[in-house]
Design a protein around this motif. Structure first.
Motif, PDB file in Angstrom:
ATOM      1  N   ASP A 127      14.069  27.781  48.452  1.00 51.16           N
ATOM      2  CA  ASP A 127      12.821  28.413  48.037  1.00 51.16           C
ATOM      3  C   ASP A 127      12.932  29.941  48.099  1.00 51.16           C
ATOM      4  N   GLU A 128      13.531  30.430  49.163  1.00 48.02           N
ATOM      5  CA  GLU A 128      13.708  31.876  49.304  1.00 48.02           C
ATOM      6  C   GLU A 128      14.680  32.399  48.266  1.00 48.02           C
ATOM      7  N   ALA A 129      15.719  31.627  47.987  1.00 47.29           N
ATOM      8  CA  ALA A 129      16.692  32.043  46.972  1.00 47.29           C
ATOM      9  C   ALA A 129      16.028  32.184  45.606  1.00 47.29           C
ATOM     10  N   ARG A 130      15.184  31.223  45.248  1.00 46.97           N
ATOM     11  CA  ARG A 130      14.492  31.298  43.954  1.00 46.97           C
ATOM     12  C   ARG A 130      13.569  32.514  43.893  1.00 46.97           C
ATOM     13  N   ARG A 131      12.828  32.762  44.957  1.00 48.64           N
ATOM     14  CA  ARG A 131      11.911  33.910  44.967  1.00 48.64           C
ATOM     15  C   ARG A 131      12.673  35.218  44.834  1.00 48.64           C
ATOM     16  N   THR A 132      13.778  35.330  45.550  1.00 51.75           N
ATOM     17  CA  THR A 132      14.560  36.571  45.496  1.00 51.75           C
ATOM     18  C   THR A 132      15.204  36.744  44.130  1.00 51.75           C
ATOM     19  N   LEU A 133      15.721  35.666  43.566  1.00 50.02           N
ATOM     20  CA  LEU A 133      16.304  35.725  42.224  1.00 50.02           C
ATOM     21  C   LEU A 133      15.240  36.108  41.205  1.00 50.02           C
ATOM     22  N   ALA A 134      14.016  35.602  41.367  1.00 48.81           N
ATOM     23  CA  ALA A 134      12.937  35.888  40.423  1.00 48.81           C
ATOM     24  C   ALA A 134      12.605  37.372  40.362  1.00 48.81           C
ATOM     25  N   GLU A 135      12.823  38.093  41.465  1.00 56.25           N
ATOM     26  CA  GLU A 135      12.525  39.512  41.483  1.00 56.25           C
ATOM     27  C   GLU A 135      13.458  40.325  40.598  1.00 56.25           C
ATOM     28  N   THR A 136      14.566  39.735  40.164  1.00 54.96           N
ATOM     29  CA  THR A 136      15.516  40.422  39.288  1.00 54.96           C
ATOM     30  C   THR A 136      15.552  39.827  37.887  1.00 54.96           C
ATOM     31  N   VAL A 137      14.603  38.937  37.572  1.00 58.59           N
ATOM     32  CA  VAL A 137      14.727  38.153  36.338  1.00 58.59           C
ATOM     33  C   VAL A 137      14.680  39.019  35.085  1.00 58.59           C
ATOM     34  N   HIS A 138      13.982  40.145  35.122  1.00 59.60           N
ATOM     35  CA  HIS A 138      13.931  41.025  33.948  1.00 59.60           C
ATOM     36  C   HIS A 138      15.307  41.634  33.657  1.00 59.60           C
ATOM     37  N   ILE A 139      16.078  41.919  34.705  1.00 64.13           N
ATOM     38  CA  ILE A 139      17.435  42.432  34.513  1.00 64.13           C
ATOM     39  C   ILE A 139      18.337  41.333  33.972  1.00 64.13           C
ATOM     40  N   LEU A 140      18.217  40.146  34.534  1.00 64.03           N
ATOM     41  CA  LEU A 140      19.014  39.011  34.067  1.00 64.03           C
ATOM     42  C   LEU A 140      18.728  38.716  32.596  1.00 64.03           C
ATOM     43  N   ALA A 141      17.450  38.779  32.218  1.00 65.45           N
ATOM     44  CA  ALA A 141      17.081  38.513  30.827  1.00 65.45           C
ATOM     45  C   ALA A 141      17.648  39.574  29.887  1.00 65.45           C
ATOM     46  N   ALA A 142      17.648  40.828  30.322  1.00 60.40           N
ATOM     47  CA  ALA A 142      18.209  41.896  29.489  1.00 60.40           C
ATOM     48  C   ALA A 142      19.710  41.696  29.285  1.00 60.40           C
ATOM     49  N   LEU A 143      20.412  41.338  30.350  1.00 64.66           N
ATOM     50  CA  LEU A 143      21.844  41.078  30.234  1.00 64.66           C
ATOM     51  C   LEU A 143      22.110  39.889  29.310  1.00 64.66           C
ATOM     52  N   ARG A 144      21.300  38.843  29.442  1.00 66.12           N
ATOM     53  CA  ARG A 144      21.460  37.687  28.553  1.00 66.12           C
ATOM     54  C   ARG A 144      21.285  38.097  27.094  1.00 66.12           C
ATOM     55  N   GLN A 145      20.250  38.853  26.798  1.00 68.56           N
ATOM     56  CA  GLN A 145      19.999  39.229  25.409  1.00 68.56           C
ATOM     57  C   GLN A 145      21.117  40.111  24.856  1.00 68.56           C
ATOM     58  N   ARG A 146      21.617  41.029  25.655  1.00 62.43           N
ATOM     59  CA  ARG A 146      22.701  41.892  25.187  1.00 62.43           C
ATOM     60  C   ARG A 146      23.986  41.095  24.971  1.00 62.43           C
ATOM     61  N   LEU A 147      24.241  40.126  25.817  1.00 62.54           N
ATOM     62  CA  LEU A 147      25.428  39.289  25.644  1.00 62.54           C
ATOM     63  C   LEU A 147      25.270  38.347  24.455  1.00 62.54           C
ATOM     64  N   GLU A 148      24.053  37.835  24.227  1.00 61.06           N
ATOM     65  CA  GLU A 148      23.805  37.013  23.037  1.00 61.06           C
ATOM     66  C   GLU A 148      24.050  37.812  21.762  1.00 61.06           C
ATOM     67  N   LYS A 149      23.658  39.071  21.776  1.00 59.62           N
ATOM     68  CA  LYS A 149      23.893  39.927  20.609  1.00 59.62           C
ATOM     69  C   LYS A 149      25.381  40.060  20.316  1.00 59.62           C
ATOM     70  N   ARG A 150      26.185  40.014  21.357  1.00 56.21           N
ATOM     71  CA  ARG A 150      27.640  40.086  21.204  1.00 56.21           C
ATOM     72  C   ARG A 150      28.263  38.691  21.009  1.00 56.21           C
ATOM     73  N   ARG A 151      27.437  37.673  20.988  1.00 57.45           N
ATOM     74  CA  ARG A 151      27.893  36.283  20.863  1.00 57.45           C
ATOM     75  C   ARG A 151      28.884  35.933  21.968  1.00 57.45           C
ATOM     76  N   SER A 152      28.590  36.405  23.162  1.00 56.54           N
ATOM     77  CA  SER A 152      29.458  36.158  24.313  1.00 56.54           C
ATOM     78  C   SER A 152      29.007  34.904  25.045  1.00 56.54           C
ATOM     79  N   ALA A 153      29.970  34.080  25.422  1.00 54.74           N
ATOM     80  CA  ALA A 153      29.669  32.868  26.183  1.00 54.74           C
ATOM     81  C   ALA A 153      29.099  33.190  27.560  1.00 54.74           C
ATOM     82  N   TYR A 154      29.306  34.407  28.052  1.00 56.63           N
ATOM     83  CA  TYR A 154      28.753  34.786  29.348  1.00 56.63           C
ATOM     84  C   TYR A 154      27.227  34.815  29.330  1.00 56.63           C
ATOM     85  N   ALA A 155      26.616  34.860  28.150  1.00 60.48           N
ATOM     86  CA  ALA A 155      25.154  34.831  28.075  1.00 60.48           C
ATOM     87  C   ALA A 155      24.595  33.581  28.734  1.00 60.48           C
TER      88      ALA A 155
END
Length: 248
Positions: free
Chosen positions: A128-156
């Motif tokens: 539960d604590e791990a999810r809450r702490t991860l959620a506090e960074t979700v906007h950064i994670l989403a930005a990285l995902r979108q930038r990697l999707e733009k590059r068609r990278s499997a890391y997205a």
């Protein structure tokens, strides 16, 4: 969720022959836990297979181009939100102290906000604590995902998985601000030099503005220098020591 976080942490580290040998075990652990939906889990499995079967030098070159030479894809969380360098230094200290309170002593070879280290920490605390702490960074994670999707990278797919594990939607305003920043071309060396140029460190009465005891999300405002006593990472090939995701 513990084994999945460990596997995702390992996936975001510099590829090695040792990691290639462990890829099958990581796949088994992710599938056994079943915390990711099938579509996202399938993307992670494909990336694991790609790394397991790929030429190690090609894999390492790809990693360096994406995560070492592209500032907009930096795997350091505090790099992605604007703010004073002093703010980042205090956030580093706070995050390192959070690790210590849970019995994890951060290595001096990597900054506390390095995503693989952050995920390794989350795998060691209650879910539960791990999810809450991860959620506090979700906007950064989403930005990285979108930038990697733009590059068609499997890391997205790794960042898509982390968003799902957080069980939180990114803040649209913060996400938009991050995505407005320049998205680097790793082959444009002149632009990269300009982007990584060290900015001035501010001193004075307002140098500590914004440094409080609020949550991690409100402290993710990037400067570019670590706090005194926190060593800077090596410019290439960061490493995190992982335990096997199949162990408890």
């Amino acid at each position: 969720m513990k084994a999945t976080l460990k596997a995702l942490s390992a996936l975001l580290t510099y590829p090695t022959a040792e990691f290639q040998a462990e890829a099958s075990a990581m796949q088994n652990a992710i599938e056994a836990e079943g915390v990711l939906p099938p579509a996202v889990r399938g993307g992670i499995v494909r990336l694991l297979a790609e790394i397991a079967d790929g030429d190690i030098y090609d894999l390492q070159e790809r990693y360096v181009l994406l995560f070492d030479r592209t500032r907009s894809l930096s795997l350091h969380l505090f790099e992605h939100v604007h703010g004073e360098s002093r703010d980042r230094g205090q956030a580093m200290v706070d995050l390192a102290e959070l690790y210590r309170r849970h019995g994890l002593e951060p290595s001096t070879s990597e900054l506390p906000d390095f995503v693989p280290l952050f995920l390794e920490f989350l795998s060691a605390i209650p879910e539960d604590e791990a999810r809450r702490t991860l959620a506090e960074t979700v906007h950064i994670l989403a930005a990285l995902r979108q930038r990697l999707e733009k590059r068609r990278s499997a890391y997205a797919d790794v960042f898509a998985a982390l968003e799902i594990l957080s069980e939180e939607k990114p803040d649209a305003k913060i996400l938009g601000a991050i995505l407005e920043a320049p998205d680097d071309d790793p082959n444009d060396l002149a632009a990269l030099d300009a982007a990584w140029k060290e900015e001035e460190v501010r001193f004075g009465s307002d140098a500590d503005a914004g440094c409080g005891t609020e949550g991690l999300a409100s402290r993710i405002r990037a400067g570019r220098r670590p706090a005194p006593g926190v060593r800077s990472p090596e410019p290439r090939r960061p490493t995190v020591t992982h335990t096997s995701p199949t162990r408890t």
